[in-house]
Design an enzyme around this catalytic site. Sequence first.
Site, PDB file in Angstrom:
ATOM      1  N   ALA A  87       0.828  -1.201   0.000  1.00  0.00           N
ATOM      2  CA  ALA A  87       0.000   0.000   0.000  1.00  0.00           C
ATOM      3  C   ALA A  87       0.869   1.259   0.000  1.00  0.00           C
ATOM      4  O   ALA A  87       1.983   1.241   0.546  1.00  0.00           O
ATOM      5  CB  ALA A  87      -0.925  -0.023   1.215  1.00  0.00           C
ATOM      6  N   ASP A 140       1.004  -9.234   8.408  1.00  0.00           N
ATOM      7  CA  ASP A 140       2.459  -9.118   8.425  1.00  0.00           C
ATOM      8  C   ASP A 140       3.048  -9.877   7.243  1.00  0.00           C
ATOM      9  O   ASP A 140       2.675 -11.032   6.979  1.00  0.00           O
ATOM     10  CB  ASP A 140       3.003  -9.676   9.740  1.00  0.00           C
ATOM     11  CG  ASP A 140       4.510  -9.712   9.766  1.00  0.00           C
ATOM     12  OD1 ASP A 140       5.116  -8.644   9.969  1.00  0.00           O
ATOM     13  OD2 ASP A 140       5.081 -10.804   9.589  1.00  0.00           O
ATOM     14  N   CYS A 218      13.338   3.456   1.176  1.00  0.00           N
ATOM     15  CA  CYS A 218      13.535   4.894   0.952  1.00  0.00           C
ATOM     16  C   CYS A 218      14.424   5.452   2.070  1.00  0.00           C
ATOM     17  O   CYS A 218      14.218   6.541   2.576  1.00  0.00           O
ATOM     18  CB  CYS A 218      12.218   5.643   0.862  1.00  0.00           C
ATOM     19  SG  CYS A 218      11.097   5.415   2.263  1.00  0.00           S
TER      20      CYS A 218
END
Length: 307
Positions: A87, A140, A218
Amino acid sequence: FLWRGGDDRAAAALLERCATRNETAEEVPWAPRRGYWLDAAARPGLDAAHVEGEFYVQEASAMLSVAALCRDAPRDRRLVAIDACAAPGGKTVQLATTLREATDDFVVLANDPSSSRLGALTANARRCGVEPWLAVARGDAGALFNALPAASADLILVDAPCSGDATCRPPRGLGLAKHIAAQPSVGDLAGIAETQTRLTKAAWRALRPGGVLVYSTCSLRVDEDEDVVVALLEAEPDAALESLADLYPGAPESSSPRLPGALRAWPQAHDAAGFFVARIRKRGDGAVLGEAAVDDAPPRGPAAASA
């Protein structure tokens, strides 16, 4: 930033309008004919073609992980791909669209622990026309991999939860002071790295011989990036790091000094947030793809959806 994944005519029309207004549209080197840096004034998210799903607004550096994963995806058999931390769906849409250009016989399993974020992912997939190829799971990612049959996936993307220390990029970022204040403590960083290591090891079990795992974050912290990949390489004798130095022109300049072949996209080198990506292949015969897990599954795609 624009990633286009639908009708080429709609994206071409948007680029033409940018040119008419003297707004720049520069191609993203690791997403040729797909990704463009646009002037902020272009506001592509307000374009009707965006609402219709002809393109998706996405951070340019985030396109690196799917480009690395799908560089040589097989075209001669059914493919099972997993987006483990999916997501809100930008990479999932990019992954499904890229595979759709190669074959109709594939499925993308998109997982995320957040119900609300999965709702956004499903809406984005529907808007962009890739929902027929999508299966969704909530939980998870490590538990998902452990529940799946061993050697059941051809392609796995673990865009792992991370500190996000490389996402400070004005004018859309938080600003340096707020960004630094929001960074996790040393203790929290240790927990983040532990989670990243756990997810990659669980993903390895689900990857078939000959399959590819892409690990990305990131973050530009070594303990979240190279150290996690090295831990997997040392723990798994059949793991082989594959070089991404030829992924796009200029990639060799982004090669990780600590892990040659993995890439670090530096904010000062590209008009993008910082990003790390590594590609690892599981050694072995790739002719069979965990058929017990997928042979009895119905075919995916529009034909199956309308049957």
